[in-house]
Design an enzyme around this catalytic site. Structure first.
Site, PDB file in Angstrom:
ATOM      1  CE  LYS A 174      21.568  36.404   7.874  1.00  0.00           C
ATOM      2  NZ  LYS A 174      19.943  37.646   6.706  1.00  0.00           N
ATOM      3  CG  ASP A 203      17.104  36.170   5.848  1.00  0.00           C
ATOM      4  OD1 ASP A 203      17.191  36.729   4.778  1.00  0.00           O
ATOM      5  OD2 ASP A 203      17.331  36.958   6.675  1.00  0.00           O
ATOM      6  CD  GLU A 229      14.089  36.862   7.128  1.00  0.00           C
ATOM      7  OE1 GLU A 229      13.541  36.483   8.627  1.00  0.00           O
ATOM      8  OE2 GLU A 229      15.001  37.869   7.329  1.00  0.00           O
ATOM      9  CD  GLU A 255      15.789  41.640   6.497  1.00  0.00           C
ATOM     10  OE1 GLU A 255      15.557  40.698   6.739  1.00  0.00           O
ATOM     11  OE2 GLU A 255      17.037  42.462   6.504  1.00  0.00           O
ATOM     12  CG  ASP A 278      13.943  47.033  11.649  1.00  0.00           C
ATOM     13  OD1 ASP A 278      14.224  47.798  12.673  1.00  0.00           O
ATOM     14  OD2 ASP A 278      14.687  45.681  11.699  1.00  0.00           O
ATOM     15  CG  HIS A 305      14.669  43.157  10.450  1.00  0.00           C
ATOM     16  ND1 HIS A 305      15.706  43.688  10.903  1.00  0.00           N
ATOM     17  CD2 HIS A 305      15.970  41.842   9.742  1.00  0.00           C
ATOM     18  CE1 HIS A 305      16.362  43.933   9.735  1.00  0.00           C
ATOM     19  NE2 HIS A 305      17.479  42.800   9.548  1.00  0.00           N
TER      20      HIS A 305
HETATM   21  C1  0YR Z   1      22.960  41.886   7.951  1.00  0.00           C
HETATM   22  N1  0YR Z   1      17.751  39.495   9.299  1.00  0.00           N
HETATM   23  C2  0YR Z   1      18.702  40.183   8.366  1.00  0.00           C
HETATM   24  C3  0YR Z   1      21.642  42.191   8.551  1.00  0.00           C
HETATM   25  C4  0YR Z   1      20.156  41.001   8.601  1.00  0.00           C
HETATM   26  C5  0YR Z   1      20.480  41.086   7.458  1.00  0.00           C
HETATM   27  O1  0YR Z   1      23.728  41.744   6.706  1.00  0.00           O
HETATM   28  O2  0YR Z   1      21.475  43.128   7.629  1.00  0.00           O
HETATM   29  O3  0YR Z   1      22.148  39.858   7.073  1.00  0.00           O
HETATM   30  O4  0YR Z   1      19.633  42.365   9.563  1.00  0.00           O
HETATM   31  O5  0YR Z   1      17.913  40.163   7.111  1.00  0.00           O
HETATM   32  O6  0YR Z   1      16.873  38.893   9.259  1.00  0.00           O
HETATM   33 MG    MG Z   2      16.620  39.336   7.044  1.00  0.00          MG
END
Ligand code: 0YR
Ligand code: MG
Length: 371
Positions: A174, A203, A229, A255, A278, A305
């Site tokens: 992240k 991401d 992402e 997502e 998703d 996702h």
């Molecule tokens: C947790 N995955 C994401 C989740 C996830 C988020 O906050 O909802 O990080 O879904 O982006 O790729």
């Molecule tokens: Mg994501």
């Protein structure tokens, strides 16, 4: 094969880690919010959407199923999934207040439950029902080691453990600090820890604006970032198209997109390269397959996702020719009858009939919240 009962449920699954956050969300539980649908032969299908376990908004989803959709489903033939999808999606007064958001999440749950029911009646796992696997070596990449809330030393240790001990060939980290220099430093250390051959995805969960994302990409390109992402606001097609044409790092997203039409707009604008639908956000398996086929027609890879924590996506990724990779977050698997399994970095083929969407009796007994 008449539908005889539609019973919504809300389950809140606590995270083993207690809590995590990305650049925009903080989560302590994963919401498994959906419905059981029973047919006249007694077979039960289960479907759900994924939420951040906010009871008040979860109840809006189950209220939509109970108060709007159930009456449209009872007495119908459970096998007519395509027809029922259109009946619910295009029911005029409900469409007036929907088309995305709560009504679409509710439709996703219903659709998955109908597919689960149909596969159970056929005695086949969903991937088999859809025509078998095109991807026996479906690669799992690990998102759970990379949360923004994980401090740098634990982040590096976790990434190293994932590839050296647990067999993963990819991780997702992240990003989305106000100052992307902090993200770059974390990524440099992770790249050094896992080595050059491993997939290193990032991401930003929609956090940045275009100039910030461009600055990040210029500096991150040397780290061989597999994709970036959701760099910017979810609906901003123009900025994603501009970024995609300015950087060598592929753009991934999907997502937060609700519809086939939304995906088509991003694909048409060349604003996405890794397509990430998703089933819990587009309306279930029915619309997911349309999105995956759209991407495939443009020869774009589909990497779902994990809103369902891949209980269902493992079937779809195995079955669809555009998919060779899938996200791994092991938050809810142990509360399901047929939990996802990753071995040597690959998702194993589920063997039980159904869509993998059936929560265990223990889940209903211990995690149910009042509707
Ligand atoms: C947790 N995955 C994401 C989740 C996830 C988020 O906050 O909802 O990080 O879904 O982006 O790729
Ligand atoms: Mg994501």
């Amino acid at each position: 094969m008449k539908i005889t009962a539609v019973d919504p449920f809300i389950l809140h699954v606590p995270l083993a880690a207690g809590s995590i956050s990305d650049s925009t969300h903080a989560v302590t539980h994963w919401g498994v919010v959906g419905t059981r649908i029973r047919a006249e032969d007694g077979t039960e299908g289960f479907g759900f959407t994924g939420t951040h376990a906010h009871l008040a908004s979860d109840r809006l989803i189950t209220a939509c199923i109970r108060d709007c959709y159930a009456a449209l489903l009872l007495g119908e033939d459970a096998r007519d999934i395509q027809r029922l999808w259109h009946k619910l999606a295009h029911c005029p007064p409900i469409q007036w207040v929907g088309r995305a958001g709560i009504t679409h999440l509710a439709l996703a749950a219903v659709d998955v439950a109908l597919w689960d029911l149909k596969c159970k009646q056929a005695g086949l796992p969903l991937w088999k029902y859809l025509g078998g696997t095109t991807t026996p070596d479906l690669m799992a990449y690990n998102t759970d080691i990379g949360w923004l809330s994980i401090p740098e030393d634990r982040l590096i240790a976790g990434a190293k453990r994932a590839v050296q001990e647990d067999g993963f060939r990819g991780v997702k980290i992240k990003v989305g600090h106000d100052d992307p220099a902090i993200d770059l430093r974390r990524l440099e250390k992770v790249r050094r820890a896992i080595g050059p051959g491993m997939m290193l995805a990032t991401d930003a969960n929609g956090k940045w604006d275009l100039p910030t994302a461009q600055r990040f990409c210029r500096n991150a390109e040397a780290l061989d970032i597999y994709w970036l992402e959701e760099p910017m606001w979810y609906d901003d097609i123009a900025s994603h198209a501009a970024l995609a044409s300015a950087t060598a790092i592929p753009v991934a997203l999907g997502e937060q997109l609700y519809t086939l039409d939304a995906f088509r707009a991003f694909v048409d604008a060349r604003a996405v390269q890794y397509v990430q639908p998703d089933i819990t956000r587009v309306a279930g398996i029915t619309e997911y397959l349309q999105v995956a086929d759209l991407a495939h027609a443009h020869r774009l890879p589909v990497v779902a996702h994990a809103g369902d924590m891949c209980q269902v996506h493992v079937h779809l990724a195995h079955a669809h020719p555009a998919s060779t990779q899938l996200e791994y977050i092991p938050w809810i698997k142990d509360w399901f009858v047929d939990p996802i399994v990753v071995r040597d970095g690959n998702y194993q083929l589920p063997q039980r009939p159904g869509a993998g969407s059936t929560p265990s009796e223990a889940a209903f007994a211990q995690l149910s919240r009042p509707l």
